[in-house]
Scaffold this motif. Structure first.
Motif, PDB file in Angstrom:
ATOM      1  N   MET A   1       0.850  -1.169   0.000  1.00 23.92           N
ATOM      2  CA  MET A   1       0.000   0.000   0.000  1.00 23.92           C
ATOM      3  C   MET A   1       0.894   1.230   0.000  1.00 23.92           C
ATOM      4  O   MET A   1       1.863   1.302   0.736  1.00 23.92           O
ATOM      5  N   GLU A   2       0.560   2.165  -0.825  1.00 27.97           N
ATOM      6  CA  GLU A   2       1.327   3.400  -0.949  1.00 27.97           C
ATOM      7  C   GLU A   2       1.198   4.261   0.311  1.00 27.97           C
ATOM      8  O   GLU A   2       0.159   4.264   0.968  1.00 27.97           O
ATOM      9  N   GLU A   3       2.247   5.009   0.622  1.00 28.84           N
ATOM     10  CA  GLU A   3       2.218   5.856   1.810  1.00 28.84           C
ATOM     11  C   GLU A   3       1.111   6.902   1.734  1.00 28.84           C
ATOM     12  O   GLU A   3       0.488   7.213   2.747  1.00 28.84           O
TER      13      GLU A   3
ATOM     14  N   ILE B   1      -2.038   5.334   2.933  1.00 26.17           N
ATOM     15  CA  ILE B   1      -1.997   5.175   4.387  1.00 26.17           C
ATOM     16  C   ILE B   1      -2.241   6.518   5.069  1.00 26.17           C
ATOM     17  O   ILE B   1      -2.963   6.596   6.065  1.00 26.17           O
ATOM     18  N   LYS B   2      -1.678   7.578   4.520  1.00 22.89           N
ATOM     19  CA  LYS B   2      -1.883   8.919   5.076  1.00 22.89           C
ATOM     20  C   LYS B   2      -3.360   9.306   5.006  1.00 22.89           C
ATOM     21  O   LYS B   2      -3.917   9.828   5.973  1.00 22.89           O
ATOM     22  N   ILE B   3      -3.990   9.056   3.871  1.00 24.43           N
ATOM     23  CA  ILE B   3      -5.411   9.403   3.704  1.00 24.43           C
ATOM     24  C   ILE B   3      -6.270   8.600   4.685  1.00 24.43           C
ATOM     25  O   ILE B   3      -7.175   9.143   5.326  1.00 24.43           O
ATOM     26  N   ILE B   4      -5.988   7.312   4.820  1.00 27.65           N
ATOM     27  CA  ILE B   4      -6.728   6.478   5.772  1.00 27.65           C
ATOM     28  C   ILE B   4      -6.571   7.037   7.185  1.00 27.65           C
ATOM     29  O   ILE B   4      -7.547   7.184   7.924  1.00 27.65           O
ATOM     30  N   SER B   5      -5.350   7.379   7.555  1.00 29.77           N
ATOM     31  CA  SER B   5      -5.081   7.921   8.896  1.00 29.77           C
ATOM     32  C   SER B   5      -5.814   9.232   9.122  1.00 29.77           C
ATOM     33  O   SER B   5      -6.387   9.459  10.191  1.00 29.77           O
ATOM     34  N   GLU B   6      -5.806  10.107   8.117  1.00 22.78           N
ATOM     35  CA  GLU B   6      -6.503  11.385   8.238  1.00 22.78           C
ATOM     36  C   GLU B   6      -8.007  11.189   8.380  1.00 22.78           C
ATOM     37  O   GLU B   6      -8.661  11.852   9.186  1.00 22.78           O
TER      38      GLU B   6
ATOM     39  N   GLY C   1       2.148  -4.729   8.667  1.00 27.87           N
ATOM     40  CA  GLY C   1       2.425  -3.753   9.714  1.00 27.87           C
ATOM     41  C   GLY C   1       2.772  -2.355   9.239  1.00 27.87           C
ATOM     42  O   GLY C   1       3.071  -1.485  10.049  1.00 27.87           O
ATOM     43  N   ARG C   2       2.737  -2.107   7.933  1.00 25.85           N
ATOM     44  CA  ARG C   2       3.090  -0.768   7.436  1.00 25.85           C
ATOM     45  C   ARG C   2       2.118   0.294   7.931  1.00 25.85           C
ATOM     46  O   ARG C   2       2.531   1.396   8.300  1.00 25.85           O
ATOM     47  N   ILE C   3       0.834  -0.034   7.937  1.00 24.80           N
ATOM     48  CA  ILE C   3      -0.164   0.935   8.392  1.00 24.80           C
ATOM     49  C   ILE C   3       0.022   1.192   9.885  1.00 24.80           C
ATOM     50  O   ILE C   3      -0.001   2.344  10.322  1.00 24.80           O
ATOM     51  N   SER C   4       0.213   0.123  10.644  1.00 24.96           N
ATOM     52  CA  SER C   4       0.438   0.274  12.086  1.00 24.96           C
ATOM     53  C   SER C   4       1.631   1.181  12.353  1.00 24.96           C
ATOM     54  O   SER C   4       1.560   2.111  13.162  1.00 24.96           O
ATOM     55  N   LYS C   5       2.737   0.892  11.699  1.00 22.87           N
ATOM     56  CA  LYS C   5       3.968   1.675  11.896  1.00 22.87           C
ATOM     57  C   LYS C   5       3.743   3.140  11.547  1.00 22.87           C
ATOM     58  O   LYS C   5       4.153   4.041  12.295  1.00 22.87           O
ATOM     59  N   TYR C   6       3.090   3.397  10.425  1.00 21.59           N
ATOM     60  CA  TYR C   6       2.824   4.773  10.005  1.00 21.59           C
ATOM     61  C   TYR C   6       1.972   5.504  11.045  1.00 21.59           C
ATOM     62  O   TYR C   6       2.272   6.632  11.421  1.00 21.59           O
ATOM     63  N   MET C   7       0.913   4.854  11.514  1.00 19.28           N
ATOM     64  CA  MET C   7       0.010   5.498  12.477  1.00 19.28           C
ATOM     65  C   MET C   7       0.703   5.773  13.804  1.00 19.28           C
ATOM     66  O   MET C   7       0.480   6.809  14.417  1.00 19.28           O
ATOM     67  N   ILE C   8       1.564   4.868  14.227  1.00 20.66           N
ATOM     68  CA  ILE C   8       2.310   5.078  15.465  1.00 20.66           C
ATOM     69  C   ILE C   8       3.313   6.216  15.282  1.00 20.66           C
ATOM     70  O   ILE C   8       3.382   7.134  16.107  1.00 20.66           O
TER      71      ILE C   8
ATOM     72  N   GLN D   1     -11.918  -0.302   4.232  1.00 22.85           N
ATOM     73  CA  GLN D   1     -11.591  -0.146   2.811  1.00 22.85           C
ATOM     74  C   GLN D   1     -11.751  -1.513   2.187  1.00 22.85           C
ATOM     75  O   GLN D   1     -11.173  -2.488   2.646  1.00 22.85           O
ATOM     76  N   ALA D   2     -12.568  -1.575   1.125  1.00 20.21           N
ATOM     77  CA  ALA D   2     -12.861  -2.870   0.522  1.00 20.21           C
ATOM     78  C   ALA D   2     -12.913  -2.754  -0.992  1.00 20.21           C
ATOM     79  O   ALA D   2     -13.236  -1.709  -1.539  1.00 20.21           O
ATOM     80  N   ILE D   3     -12.588  -3.850  -1.630  1.00 21.84           N
ATOM     81  CA  ILE D   3     -12.898  -4.009  -3.037  1.00 21.84           C
ATOM     82  C   ILE D   3     -14.362  -4.406  -3.039  1.00 21.84           C
ATOM     83  O   ILE D   3     -14.743  -5.363  -2.371  1.00 21.84           O
ATOM     84  N   ASN D   4     -15.213  -3.644  -3.726  1.00 28.02           N
ATOM     85  CA  ASN D   4     -16.617  -4.030  -3.718  1.00 28.02           C
ATOM     86  C   ASN D   4     -17.172  -4.056  -5.127  1.00 28.02           C
ATOM     87  O   ASN D   4     -16.490  -3.726  -6.087  1.00 28.02           O
ATOM     88  N   SER D   5     -18.395  -4.479  -5.224  1.00 27.86           N
ATOM     89  CA  SER D   5     -19.024  -4.703  -6.508  1.00 27.86           C
ATOM     90  C   SER D   5     -20.464  -4.223  -6.468  1.00 27.86           C
ATOM     91  O   SER D   5     -21.072  -4.141  -5.396  1.00 27.86           O
ATOM     92  N   ASN D   6     -21.011  -3.911  -7.614  1.00 29.99           N
ATOM     93  CA  ASN D   6     -22.421  -3.567  -7.722  1.00 29.99           C
ATOM     94  C   ASN D   6     -23.271  -4.782  -8.041  1.00 29.99           C
ATOM     95  O   ASN D   6     -24.473  -4.670  -8.205  1.00 29.99           O
ATOM     96  N   TYR D   7     -22.641  -5.936  -8.162  1.00 35.59           N
ATOM     97  CA  TYR D   7     -23.337  -7.155  -8.565  1.00 35.59           C
ATOM     98  C   TYR D   7     -23.470  -8.097  -7.389  1.00 35.59           C
ATOM     99  O   TYR D   7     -22.537  -8.279  -6.621  1.00 35.59           O
ATOM    100  N   GLY D   8     -24.608  -8.721  -7.282  1.00 40.34           N
ATOM    101  CA  GLY D   8     -24.859  -9.663  -6.196  1.00 40.34           C
ATOM    102  C   GLY D   8     -24.468 -11.071  -6.591  1.00 40.34           C
ATOM    103  O   GLY D   8     -25.330 -11.873  -6.879  1.00 40.34           O
ATOM    104  N   THR D   9     -23.201 -11.339  -6.635  1.00 35.36           N
ATOM    105  CA  THR D   9     -22.744 -12.671  -7.036  1.00 35.36           C
ATOM    106  C   THR D   9     -21.721 -13.202  -6.052  1.00 35.36           C
ATOM    107  O   THR D   9     -20.971 -12.442  -5.463  1.00 35.36           O
ATOM    108  N   PHE D  10     -21.727 -14.501  -5.892  1.00 35.49           N
ATOM    109  CA  PHE D  10     -20.739 -15.135  -5.029  1.00 35.49           C
ATOM    110  C   PHE D  10     -19.599 -15.717  -5.851  1.00 35.49           C
ATOM    111  O   PHE D  10     -18.747 -16.408  -5.343  1.00 35.49           O
ATOM    112  N   VAL D  11     -19.605 -15.467  -7.146  1.00 34.64           N
ATOM    113  CA  VAL D  11     -18.547 -15.943  -8.019  1.00 34.64           C
ATOM    114  C   VAL D  11     -17.614 -14.775  -8.283  1.00 34.64           C
ATOM    115  O   VAL D  11     -18.014 -13.760  -8.847  1.00 34.64           O
ATOM    116  N   ASN D  12     -16.388 -14.912  -7.850  1.00 37.13           N
ATOM    117  CA  ASN D  12     -15.406 -13.846  -8.026  1.00 37.13           C
ATOM    118  C   ASN D  12     -14.839 -13.819  -9.436  1.00 37.13           C
ATOM    119  O   ASN D  12     -14.884 -14.809 -10.153  1.00 37.13           O
TER     120      ASN D  12
END
Length: 157
Positions: free
Chosen positions: A1-3, A6-11, A29-36, A122-133
């Motif tokens: 994940m780009e820094e 991580i900054k945007i998530i933290s903000e 642990g990159r996000i943890s380290k950044y937040m700390i 933060q998730a990868i999501n879909s507009n489709y109701g399917t259980f097949v990835n």
């Protein structure tokens, strides 16, 4: 994940020094380290991957006093035993939870937060109701996972 991500998530979490953050599926642990380092928070992390936990501990060894990494599935943890958290963060892990467990997952998060707490998912999501990835995602990113439909998550939350 780009820094920057991580900054945007933290903000967006509105982190402040001394806050307690629960990171469900903390990766390397990159996000943890950044937040700390940048906000002075304390991190408790849950993961089912021993390899990721080992890497996160190594990555955060100079801030080990502000981390508690736990090798356990969230489903096997009593959130009240962890204590209450100011923030809960869940980055691209809910795809593994599966729609049948969304209600329990959101209840786990709710039970983990203090009265003023908030969560960022933060998730990868879909507009489709399917259980097949998508075959690529199923093979290389989230084997047996489900790309969640946003409506499923909103309904469960």
């Amino acid at each position: 994940m780009e820094e920057l991500s991580i900054k945007i998530i933290s903000e967006r979490l509105g982190l402040k020094g001394g806050m307690k953050v629960l990171d469900i599926g903390f990766g390397l642990g990159r996000i943890s380290k950044y937040m700390i380092d940048n906000y002075g928070v304390h991190i408790t992390g849950l993961t089912i991957s021993k390899e990721q936990m080992d890497r996160a501990k190594e990555h955060c060894k100079d801030v080990a006093d502000k981390t508690k990494f736990i090798l356990s599935d969230w489903q096997d943890v009593n959130p009240r035993e962890l204590g209450e958290f100011d923030r809960v963060v869940n980055i691209e892990m809910i795809e593994h939870v599966g729609p049948k467990n969304y209600h329990r997952f959101f209840k786990f998060i709710y039970d983990s937060l203090d009265k003023e707490g908030s969560v960022l998912i933060q998730a990868i999501n879909s507009n489709y109701g399917t259980f097949v990835n998508n075959p690529f995602i199923d093979k290389y990113i989230f084997p047996f996972g489900v790309t969640p439909k946003i409506d499923w998550m909103i309904s469960a939350a």
